[in-house]
Design a protein around this motif. Structure first.
Motif, mmCIF file in Angstrom:
data_model
loop_
_atom_site.group_PDB
_atom_site.id
_atom_site.type_symbol
_atom_site.label_atom_id
_atom_site.label_comp_id
_atom_site.label_asym_id
_atom_site.label_seq_id
_atom_site.Cartn_x
_atom_site.Cartn_y
_atom_site.Cartn_z
ATOM 1 N N GLN A 47 16.303 10.149 -5.158
ATOM 2 C CA GLN A 47 15.255 9.233 -5.013
ATOM 3 C C GLN A 47 14.133 10.123 -4.193
ATOM 4 O OE1 GLN A 47 15.481 6.834 -6.474
ATOM 5 N NE2 GLN A 47 17.407 6.132 -6.662
ATOM 6 N N ASN A 48 13.475 10.710 -5.130
ATOM 7 C CA ASN A 48 12.451 12.035 -4.625
ATOM 8 C C ASN A 48 11.233 11.688 -3.846
ATOM 9 O OD1 ASN A 48 10.382 14.483 -5.800
ATOM 10 N ND2 ASN A 48 12.469 14.796 -4.976
ATOM 11 N N VAL A 49 11.380 12.491 -2.926
ATOM 12 C CA VAL A 49 10.107 12.194 -1.787
ATOM 13 C C VAL A 49 8.982 13.738 -2.262
ATOM 14 C CG1 VAL A 49 9.135 12.426 0.499
ATOM 15 C CG2 VAL A 49 11.395 11.290 -0.133
ATOM 16 N N PRO A 50 8.148 13.660 -2.933
ATOM 17 C CA PRO A 50 7.488 14.809 -3.345
ATOM 18 C C PRO A 50 6.637 15.402 -2.125
ATOM 19 C CG PRO A 50 6.334 13.020 -4.362
ATOM 20 C CD PRO A 50 7.386 12.381 -3.646
ATOM 21 N N GLY B 167 18.131 4.657 -11.607
ATOM 22 C CA GLY B 167 17.109 5.864 -12.000
ATOM 23 C C GLY B 167 15.932 5.566 -12.550
ATOM 24 N N ASP B 168 15.673 4.345 -12.903
ATOM 25 C CA ASP B 168 14.377 3.937 -13.599
ATOM 26 C C ASP B 168 13.320 3.361 -12.681
ATOM 27 O OD1 ASP B 168 15.893 1.577 -12.945
ATOM 28 O OD2 ASP B 168 15.728 0.859 -14.848
ATOM 29 N N GLU B 169 13.412 3.620 -11.430
ATOM 30 C CA GLU B 169 12.570 2.918 -10.652
ATOM 31 C C GLU B 169 11.775 4.228 -9.560
ATOM 32 O OE1 GLU B 169 16.244 0.643 -8.428
ATOM 33 O OE2 GLU B 169 14.316 -0.364 -9.149
ATOM 34 N N PRO B 170 11.335 5.185 -10.125
ATOM 35 C CA PRO B 170 10.811 6.176 -8.979
ATOM 36 C C PRO B 170 9.664 5.598 -8.401
ATOM 37 C CG PRO B 170 10.321 7.033 -11.304
ATOM 38 C CD PRO B 170 11.320 5.714 -11.281
ATOM 39 N N ASP B 171 8.836 4.746 -8.870
ATOM 40 C CA ASP B 171 7.996 3.990 -8.316
ATOM 41 C C ASP B 171 8.174 3.294 -6.799
ATOM 42 O OD1 ASP B 171 9.229 2.422 -10.218
ATOM 43 O OD2 ASP B 171 7.931 0.597 -9.695
ATOM 44 N N ARG B 172 9.585 2.934 -6.788
ATOM 45 C CA ARG B 172 9.901 2.284 -5.752
ATOM 46 C C ARG B 172 10.395 3.152 -4.422
ATOM 47 N NH1 ARG B 172 14.230 -2.163 -6.456
ATOM 48 N NH2 ARG B 172 12.973 -3.063 -4.605
ATOM 49 N N VAL B 173 10.225 4.433 -4.494
ATOM 50 C CA VAL B 173 10.837 5.554 -3.470
ATOM 51 C C VAL B 173 9.911 5.221 -2.216
ATOM 52 C CG1 VAL B 173 11.477 7.777 -3.019
ATOM 53 C CG2 VAL B 173 11.962 7.001 -5.049
ATOM 54 N N GLN B 174 8.575 5.183 -2.658
ATOM 55 C CA GLN B 174 7.427 5.189 -1.590
ATOM 56 C C GLN B 174 7.684 3.726 -0.924
ATOM 57 O OE1 GLN B 174 3.736 6.111 -2.489
ATOM 58 N NE2 GLN B 174 2.787 5.643 -0.525
ATOM 59 N N GLU B 175 8.160 2.799 -1.780
ATOM 60 C CA GLU B 175 8.198 1.310 -1.181
ATOM 61 C C GLU B 175 9.519 1.535 -0.200
ATOM 62 O OE1 GLU B 175 8.893 -1.475 -4.251
ATOM 63 O OE2 GLU B 175 10.303 -2.843 -2.690
ATOM 64 N N ALA B 176 10.562 2.269 -0.655
ATOM 65 C CA ALA B 176 11.651 2.390 0.288
ATOM 66 C C ALA B 176 11.246 2.894 1.700
ATOM 67 C CB ALA B 176 12.796 3.232 -0.426
ATOM 68 N N TYR B 177 10.448 3.814 1.666
ATOM 69 C CA TYR B 177 10.110 4.284 2.999
ATOM 70 C C TYR B 177 8.919 3.644 3.545
ATOM 71 C CZ TYR B 177 13.800 7.529 1.618
ATOM 72 O OH TYR B 177 14.825 7.682 1.440
ATOM 73 N N HIS B 178 7.990 2.878 2.922
ATOM 74 C CA HIS B 178 6.720 2.536 3.463
ATOM 75 C C HIS B 178 6.236 3.065 4.713
ATOM 76 C CE1 HIS B 178 9.049 -1.133 5.374
ATOM 77 N NE2 HIS B 178 9.854 -0.849 4.524
ATOM 78 N N GLU B 179 6.193 2.535 5.841
ATOM 79 C CA GLU B 179 5.205 3.115 6.963
ATOM 80 C C GLU B 179 5.805 4.487 7.393
ATOM 81 O OE1 GLU B 179 7.217 0.378 7.274
ATOM 82 O OE2 GLU B 179 8.209 0.163 9.159
ATOM 83 N N ARG B 180 7.240 5.028 6.781
ATOM 84 C CA ARG B 180 7.605 6.046 7.239
ATOM 85 C C ARG B 180 7.268 7.296 6.173
ATOM 86 N NH1 ARG B 180 10.734 2.238 8.847
ATOM 87 N NH2 ARG B 180 11.197 1.474 7.036
#
Ligand SMILES: Cc1cc2nc3c(=O)[nH]c(=O)nc-3n(C[C@H](O)[C@H](O)[C@H](O)COP(=O)(O)OP(=O)(O)OC[C@H]3O[C@@H](n4cnc5c(N)ncnc54)[C@H](O)[C@@H]3O)c2cc1C
Length: 466
Positions: free
Chosen positions: A455-458, A421-434
């Motif tokens: 793992q929030n997508v705002p 739960g301490d890596e919200p900055d990596r959510v965008q990394e998880a989906y990268h080109e998507r």
């Protein structure tokens, strides 16, 4: 927040058919507990739904009051997203029906099922749904994030085997998503986690399988480098029937562990073969040839035994922390780092888990689902567990340190279900080109980010039409 929860309670009291639990009431303490003992939170209300109408009412009341709302299926979120302080938990644990159709080899799975309830029901018809490796894990969280397990190479990710989702969205409507109904939502739900609504039913495809060959063995310290090199090269073209996981760890002090290995750094190999046992023998023998002979076992095991054999290793209530990433290739420097990490591992309860996906999961195109990376076959998961809060700092910082050393060799990306739960900055990394595409779907179905404990997508602030 407690005031908002009181309003939700007042609004639900007359029409809710399931259980409404508040602090101090009978059953509340058990109901508020989730699997990761490090996450101890106290919601003001647990709304344990029994059907879709209950889910709709809970979402409507939560959304009108703006109360912080968590959604819970099996409560196994490593990050602890299925609970909250002072808000509401929509708990699906009374919605665990599984209906199997042996003719069409399909099933309908309710949104609160555990993996074990699915396996038990599908095995009665000699069928399997590809899911995870611990039967007390919730199916909904696992499938929505992707879902990897013993059968991923053979049949794909769990989400690849979903034909349709029925969900309640943030405006409390019931929506279907499939390749022909709301296809963008269907795309996003396969890997996008709990961002889009509460899934009340999954329509899934099943496959015939009742047993596998299971082989296990421990590789001693001085053989681990050649083992990893061989595994890395061999798995690139391995048959889909073979799944081979390697955990780098200190060997447990158990009776079945050869005395000379107990407490020593080892590679713990677990392999399954899903095809004809005779055809798999040579692959399993070759792998096990790098193990200490006394540690080796190989047997045909039922699918239900396979799916429950790790249950007791991951008990509820211990303190867990994880860091994860992908490798395209395990180069020599990465292998060096892994061996150094193993040499310094502080306890038998910290493991460096390595799995190779590829196979059927890699045959689906990168843009066909929202799921993170299908092209980087190797998944690393650094997983620690312990019981004393006083050990939190040392264990977490050891795992973070090893992760940071390996990070530069990793391919950007992460599997959302293996994130803490301490890596919200990596959510965008998880989906990268998507990323832009998933944000657009989120913005359409949940423009106010009601479903944000995930793992929030705002969402964008402006609503998009799809
Ligand atoms: C012991 C253990 C073993 C695991 N093994 C595997 C494995 O083999 N393979 C693998 O891929 N992963 C595995 N995981 C990771 C697992 O996929 C995630 O922890 C997953 O979130 C667990 O799902 P859950 O329903 O139990 O989680 P919960 O904690 O109940 O929920 C997790 C997230 O999913 C959302 N959610 C839950 N239910 C719904 C629903 N019905 N509709 C919409 N959103 C919902 C929640 O909002 C929350 O954000 C394992 C985890 C544990 C703890």
């Amino acid at each position: 927040m407690f005031e908002a929860s009181k309003d939700v309670y007042s609004s639900l009291r007359q029409r809710f058919k399931g259980d409404l639990l508040r602090p101090g009431e009978h059953g509340f303490d058990d109901a508020r507990t989730i699997w990761n003992g490090m996450v101890a939170r106290t919601p003001a209300l647990i709304a344990r739904c029994i059907d879709v109408t209950d889910v709709q009412n809970a979402i409507r009341a939560g959304s009108e009051t703006g109360v912080l709302t968590a959604v819970r299926c099996g409560g196994h979120s490593l990050a602890g997203f299925s609970t909250c302080d002072g808000g509401m938990v929509i708990d699906l644990s009374r919605m665990r029906q599984v209906t199997v159709d042996p003719e069409t080899q399909t099933a309908k799975i309710a949104g609160g099922c555990l993996l074990g309830s699915i396996d038990t029901a599908t095995q009665k018809a000699g069928l399997v749904f590809p899911s995870g490796v611990v039967s007390h894990t919730g199916a909904a969280g696992l499938i929505l994030g992707g879902g990897t397990g013993w059968l991923t190479r053979r049949f794909g990710l769990s989400c690849d085997n979903v034909e349709a989702f029925t969900l309640v969205t943030a405006d409390s409507s019931v929506v279907r998503a499939s390749s022909v109904e709301n296809p963008e939502l269907f795309w996003a739900l396969r890997g996008g986690g709990g961002n889009f609504g509460v899934v009340t039913e999954f329509d899934v495809r099943l496959h015939p399988l009742t047993s596998v060959v299971l082989a296990e063995g421990l590789t001693p310290k001085d053989q681990i480098r050649p083992l990893l090199e061989w595994w890395r090269d061999f798995m690139a073209d391995a048959p889909l029937d073979l799944k081979w996981n390697i955990d780098l760890r200190l060997a447990p002090h158990k009776e079945k562990t050869p005395a000379e290995l107990r407490g020593q750094p080892v590679a713990s190999n677990s392999l399954i073969w899903t095809g004809d046992p005779e055809a798999g023998r040579r692959y399993l023998q070759r792998a096990l040839s790098m193990c200490t002979p006394d540690s080796v076992s190989s047997r045909i095991t039922s699918f239900l035994d396979l799916q429950t054999m790790a249950d007791s290793e991951f008990p509820h209530g211990r303190r867990y922390y994880t860091k994860s990433g992908y490798f395209s290739y395990l180069d020599d420097r990465t292998v060096d780092h892994l061996l150094q990490a193993l040499a310094a591992i502080p306890s038998p309860e910290i493991q460096i888990e390595l799995a190779c996906l590829a196979g059927a999961a890699a045959r689906i195109g990168a843009s066909e689902t929202a799921f993170g990376d299908r092209s980087a076959p190797f998944i690393l998961n650094l997983l620690g567990s312990w019981s004393e809060p006083s050990a939190d700092g040392a264990n977490i910082s050891w795992i973070r340190g090893i992760f940071n050393e390996l990070r530069s060799a990793m391919k950007p990306g992460v599997y959302v279900n293996f994130m803490s739960g301490d890596e919200p900055d990596r959510v965008q990394e998880a989906y990268h080109e998507r990323w832009d595409r998933i944000v657009a779907v989120k913005s359409h179905y949940d423009p106010r980010n009601f479903f944000r404990l995930n793992q929030n997508v705002p969402p964008h602030t402006i609503r998009h039409d799809l």
